[in-house]
Design a protein around this motif. Structure first.
Motif, PDB file in Angstrom:
ATOM      1  N   MET A   1     -49.388  32.763 -57.759  1.00  0.00           N
ATOM      2  CA  MET A   1     -48.603  32.117 -56.714  1.00  0.00           C
ATOM      3  C   MET A   1     -49.421  32.100 -55.416  1.00  0.00           C
ATOM      4  SD  MET A   1     -44.840  33.163 -55.221  1.00  0.00           S
ATOM      5  CE  MET A   1     -44.072  32.961 -56.813  1.00  0.00           C
ATOM      6  N   SER A   2     -49.476  30.952 -54.768  1.00  0.00           N
ATOM      7  CA  SER A   2     -50.232  30.844 -53.523  1.00  0.00           C
ATOM      8  C   SER A   2     -49.518  31.589 -52.412  1.00  0.00           C
ATOM      9  CB  SER A   2     -50.379  29.368 -53.143  1.00  0.00           C
ATOM     10  OG  SER A   2     -49.133  28.816 -52.790  1.00  0.00           O
ATOM     11  N   ASP A   3     -50.265  31.868 -51.331  1.00  0.00           N
ATOM     12  CA  ASP A   3     -49.678  32.551 -50.186  1.00  0.00           C
ATOM     13  C   ASP A   3     -48.544  31.739 -49.587  1.00  0.00           C
ATOM     14  OD1 ASP A   3     -51.480  34.568 -50.560  1.00  0.00           O
ATOM     15  OD2 ASP A   3     -52.886  33.864 -49.014  1.00  0.00           O
ATOM     16  N   ASP A   4     -48.708  30.397 -49.532  1.00  0.00           N
ATOM     17  CA  ASP A   4     -47.654  29.538 -48.975  1.00  0.00           C
ATOM     18  C   ASP A   4     -46.399  29.609 -49.818  1.00  0.00           C
ATOM     19  OD1 ASP A   4     -49.311  28.783 -46.933  1.00  0.00           O
ATOM     20  OD2 ASP A   4     -49.890  26.863 -47.846  1.00  0.00           O
ATOM     21  N   SER A   5     -46.578  29.592 -51.173  1.00  0.00           N
ATOM     22  CA  SER A   5     -45.419  29.673 -52.061  1.00  0.00           C
ATOM     23  C   SER A   5     -44.723  31.013 -51.904  1.00  0.00           C
ATOM     24  CB  SER A   5     -45.851  29.472 -53.514  1.00  0.00           C
ATOM     25  OG  SER A   5     -46.387  28.187 -53.700  1.00  0.00           O
ATOM     26  N   GLN A   6     -45.501  32.098 -51.801  1.00  0.00           N
ATOM     27  CA  GLN A   6     -44.916  33.426 -51.634  1.00  0.00           C
ATOM     28  C   GLN A   6     -44.145  33.509 -50.331  1.00  0.00           C
ATOM     29  OE1 GLN A   6     -44.960  36.158 -53.850  1.00  0.00           O
ATOM     30  NE2 GLN A   6     -43.330  36.694 -52.402  1.00  0.00           N
ATOM     31  N   ALA A   7     -44.717  32.899 -49.272  1.00  0.00           N
ATOM     32  CA  ALA A   7     -44.030  32.908 -47.977  1.00  0.00           C
ATOM     33  C   ALA A   7     -42.712  32.154 -48.059  1.00  0.00           C
ATOM     34  CB  ALA A   7     -44.932  32.300 -46.903  1.00  0.00           C
ATOM     35  N   SER A   8     -42.707  31.048 -48.817  1.00  0.00           N
ATOM     36  CA  SER A   8     -41.468  30.278 -48.967  1.00  0.00           C
ATOM     37  C   SER A   8     -40.408  31.097 -49.679  1.00  0.00           C
ATOM     38  CB  SER A   8     -41.750  28.995 -49.756  1.00  0.00           C
ATOM     39  OG  SER A   8     -42.652  28.160 -49.077  1.00  0.00           O
ATOM     40  N   VAL A   9     -40.814  31.813 -50.741  1.00  0.00           N
ATOM     41  CA  VAL A   9     -39.871  32.647 -51.485  1.00  0.00           C
ATOM     42  C   VAL A   9     -39.309  33.751 -50.597  1.00  0.00           C
ATOM     43  CG1 VAL A   9     -39.679  34.287 -53.385  1.00  0.00           C
ATOM     44  CG2 VAL A   9     -40.933  32.154 -53.719  1.00  0.00           C
ATOM     45  N   ASP A  10     -40.135  34.329 -49.747  1.00  0.00           N
ATOM     46  CA  ASP A  10     -39.702  35.454 -48.926  1.00  0.00           C
ATOM     47  C   ASP A  10     -38.613  35.086 -47.930  1.00  0.00           C
ATOM     48  OD1 ASP A  10     -41.468  37.060 -50.246  1.00  0.00           O
ATOM     49  OD2 ASP A  10     -43.049  36.947 -48.719  1.00  0.00           O
ATOM     50  N   VAL A  11     -38.539  33.829 -47.522  1.00  0.00           N
ATOM     51  CA  VAL A  11     -37.557  33.440 -46.496  1.00  0.00           C
ATOM     52  C   VAL A  11     -36.336  32.753 -47.092  1.00  0.00           C
ATOM     53  CG1 VAL A  11     -39.347  33.225 -44.734  1.00  0.00           C
ATOM     54  CG2 VAL A  11     -38.676  31.208 -46.073  1.00  0.00           C
ATOM     55  N   GLY A  13     -32.836  32.299 -48.419  1.00  0.00           N
ATOM     56  CA  GLY A  13     -31.640  33.106 -48.207  1.00  0.00           C
ATOM     57  C   GLY A  13     -30.463  32.701 -49.064  1.00  0.00           C
ATOM     58  N   GLY A  14     -30.627  31.728 -49.959  1.00  0.00           N
ATOM     59  CA  GLY A  14     -29.518  31.295 -50.809  1.00  0.00           C
ATOM     60  C   GLY A  14     -29.939  30.142 -51.695  1.00  0.00           C
ATOM     61  N   LEU A  15     -29.019  29.723 -52.586  1.00  0.00           N
ATOM     62  CA  LEU A  15     -29.350  28.668 -53.537  1.00  0.00           C
ATOM     63  C   LEU A  15     -29.685  27.350 -52.850  1.00  0.00           C
ATOM     64  CD1 LEU A  15     -26.715  29.302 -56.361  1.00  0.00           C
ATOM     65  CD2 LEU A  15     -29.192  29.624 -56.513  1.00  0.00           C
ATOM     66  N   ASP A  16     -28.964  27.016 -51.759  1.00  0.00           N
ATOM     67  CA  ASP A  16     -29.228  25.753 -51.076  1.00  0.00           C
ATOM     68  C   ASP A  16     -30.654  25.689 -50.545  1.00  0.00           C
ATOM     69  OD1 ASP A  16     -26.720  24.846 -51.624  1.00  0.00           O
ATOM     70  OD2 ASP A  16     -25.869  25.377 -49.659  1.00  0.00           O
ATOM     71  N   GLN A  17     -31.219  26.809 -50.225  1.00  0.00           N
ATOM     72  CA  GLN A  17     -32.609  26.857 -49.774  1.00  0.00           C
ATOM     73  C   GLN A  17     -33.576  26.937 -50.961  1.00  0.00           C
ATOM     74  OE1 GLN A  17     -32.986  30.112 -47.005  1.00  0.00           O
ATOM     75  NE2 GLN A  17     -31.471  29.281 -45.567  1.00  0.00           N
ATOM     76  N   LEU A  18     -33.101  27.488 -52.090  1.00  0.00           N
ATOM     77  CA  LEU A  18     -33.953  27.623 -53.265  1.00  0.00           C
ATOM     78  C   LEU A  18     -34.178  26.299 -53.974  1.00  0.00           C
ATOM     79  CD1 LEU A  18     -35.466  29.314 -55.371  1.00  0.00           C
ATOM     80  CD2 LEU A  18     -33.261  29.760 -56.478  1.00  0.00           C
ATOM     81  N   TYR A  19     -33.147  25.449 -54.036  1.00  0.00           N
ATOM     82  CA  TYR A  19     -33.257  24.208 -54.808  1.00  0.00           C
ATOM     83  C   TYR A  19     -34.412  23.316 -54.354  1.00  0.00           C
ATOM     84  CZ  TYR A  19     -28.738  25.375 -56.923  1.00  0.00           C
ATOM     85  OH  TYR A  19     -27.723  25.989 -57.611  1.00  0.00           O
ATOM     86  N   PRO A  20     -34.596  23.060 -53.057  1.00  0.00           N
ATOM     87  CA  PRO A  20     -35.732  22.211 -52.674  1.00  0.00           C
ATOM     88  C   PRO A  20     -37.087  22.832 -52.987  1.00  0.00           C
ATOM     89  CG  PRO A  20     -34.594  23.044 -50.717  1.00  0.00           C
ATOM     90  CD  PRO A  20     -33.738  23.358 -51.888  1.00  0.00           C
ATOM     91  N   VAL A  21     -37.168  24.147 -52.957  1.00  0.00           N
ATOM     92  CA  VAL A  21     -38.422  24.809 -53.318  1.00  0.00           C
ATOM     93  C   VAL A  21     -38.700  24.616 -54.809  1.00  0.00           C
ATOM     94  CG1 VAL A  21     -39.639  27.021 -53.449  1.00  0.00           C
ATOM     95  CG2 VAL A  21     -38.210  26.480 -51.449  1.00  0.00           C
ATOM     96  N   LEU A  22     -37.673  24.795 -55.644  1.00  0.00           N
ATOM     97  CA  LEU A  22     -37.833  24.560 -57.084  1.00  0.00           C
ATOM     98  C   LEU A  22     -38.257  23.123 -57.359  1.00  0.00           C
ATOM     99  CD1 LEU A  22     -34.711  26.445 -58.503  1.00  0.00           C
ATOM    100  CD2 LEU A  22     -37.093  27.197 -58.601  1.00  0.00           C
ATOM    101  N   ASN A  23     -37.644  22.196 -56.651  1.00  0.00           N
ATOM    102  CA  ASN A  23     -37.970  20.789 -56.856  1.00  0.00           C
ATOM    103  C   ASN A  23     -39.423  20.504 -56.483  1.00  0.00           C
ATOM    104  OD1 ASN A  23     -37.023  17.923 -57.381  1.00  0.00           O
ATOM    105  ND2 ASN A  23     -37.768  17.737 -55.282  1.00  0.00           N
ATOM    106  N   ARG A  24     -39.874  21.104 -55.375  1.00  0.00           N
ATOM    107  CA  ARG A  24     -41.249  20.906 -54.937  1.00  0.00           C
ATOM    108  C   ARG A  24     -42.246  21.422 -55.972  1.00  0.00           C
ATOM    109  NH1 ARG A  24     -42.380  24.547 -50.208  1.00  0.00           N
ATOM    110  NH2 ARG A  24     -43.020  25.971 -51.891  1.00  0.00           N
TER     111      ARG A  24
END
Length: 320
Positions: A1-11, A13-24
């Motif tokens: 996992m890249s540093d940017d991806s890890q940083a995204s995961v760390d912040v 706070g809920g499913l609504d924020q997780l879905y766009p990351v999964l899509n990306r």
């Protein structure tokens, strides 16, 4: 996992924020799909269709004034189902086309992955299909087979135009992405044999023999054509006496009905098509259908049921 991806995961706070990351990252949460992937029974955007030979013949005769076999790989009219941007397939796994040759013309040789067959509608003297060097006469009512990856070409050495319907499993091959195509290096395929009989030709007389041996039910006889060289396309010939009617049913297969002789009405769902010789009707998967003969009639059924059965997907329902 890249540093940017890890940083995204760390912040997150809920499913609504997780879905766009999964899509990306090109994941779909199975519990949050935009559309279902399973449904109770077959469904299709393809619709029942009726194509008329008399109409197509007028159009292809007109086109023949300007397009010859020296310019086109084949002079044919594809019968497509108006689904989304589709301008090719008649049904999801099958395509049909009216084809025509003028006297002296030669449809040059090629071969391809898809299986193909011809139902001859109108042809007089000296019209042939050649398959891997084997010359097959084209006589009205004949069914000629062109198994995948065989060289094939067509000739009209007579004095009259010739017409037939092509059937191919090209849409299935498109879906499988296993398309290969090769033009003949010499364009012209030499004739090596001209046998009186061939497993690649199912003549009208052959069909008569099969139908005579088939059981009759309410004025209807049906016979499956043996085509071991073409595992993806099922062929059945039907004969109905005047006034006879098949039972209404539906199954997990798509099919095309071509009228070889006579007239009939083909009912598909809540639609009904009055058909004459040479017409074609598309019956999409899981649509109830029945055939009623206006006169003595013979039909060729071209289906993907052999594929559905081979894969274990086939189901049927009588009395629909």
């Amino acid at each position: 996992m890249s540093d940017d991806s890890q940083a995204s995961v760390d912040v997150i706070g809920g499913l609504d924020q997780l879905y766009p990351v999964l899509n990306r990252e090109r994941y779909t949460a199975g519990w949050h799909k935009a559309r279902p992937s399973l449904w109770k029974e077959p469904r299709t955007p393809f619709t029942p269709r009726h194509w008329q030979y008399a109409q197509a013949r007028r159009y292809i005769d007109l086109a023949a004034q300007w397009i010859g076999t020296d310019q086109a790989e084949r002079r044919n009219l594809l019968m497509f189902n108006p689904v989304d941007d589709n301008d090719y397939a008649s049904l999801p796994n099958l395509v049909a086309a009216y084809q025509m040759l003028r006297p002296g013309e030669h449809a040059r040789a090629h071969r391809h992955t898809p299986n193909a067959l011809r139902l001859v509608l109108d042809a007089q003297e000296e019209v042939y299909t050649v398959v891997d060097g084997v010359q097959l006469p084209m006589v009205p009512g004949d069914v000629l087979l062109t198994p995948g990856w065989t060289w094939h070409s067509h000739f009209d050495h007579g004095r009259h135009d010739a017409y037939w319907i092509d059937f191919l499993d090209v849409p299935l091959v498109h879906r499988l992405e296993s398309m290969f195509f090769e033009p003949h290096p010499e364009h012209y395929q030499p004739v090596e044999q001209a046998p009186a009989e061939s497993p690649l030709r199912i003549s009208a007389a052959d069909q008569d023999r099969l139908l005579a041996a088939a059981p009759e039910r309410d004025g209807v006889r049906s016979a499956r054509l043996d085509t071991p060289s073409m595992r993806t396309i099922g062929l059945t010939v039907h004969r109905l006496g005047a006034g006879a009617r098949t039972h209404r049913h539906r199954d997990a297969a798509s099919r095309l009905f071509a009228i070889i002789e006579g007239s009939c009405r083909i009912e598909v769902g809540d639609q009904a098509f009055d058909c004459e010789r040479g017409d074609l009707v598309a019956v999409p998967i899981w649509h109830p259908y029945a055939i009623a003969a206006g006169s003595d009639a013979r039909l060729l059924e071209v289906s993907d049921d052999s594929v559905q059965q081979l894969l274990g997907f086939y189901r049927k329902e009588s009395g629909a």
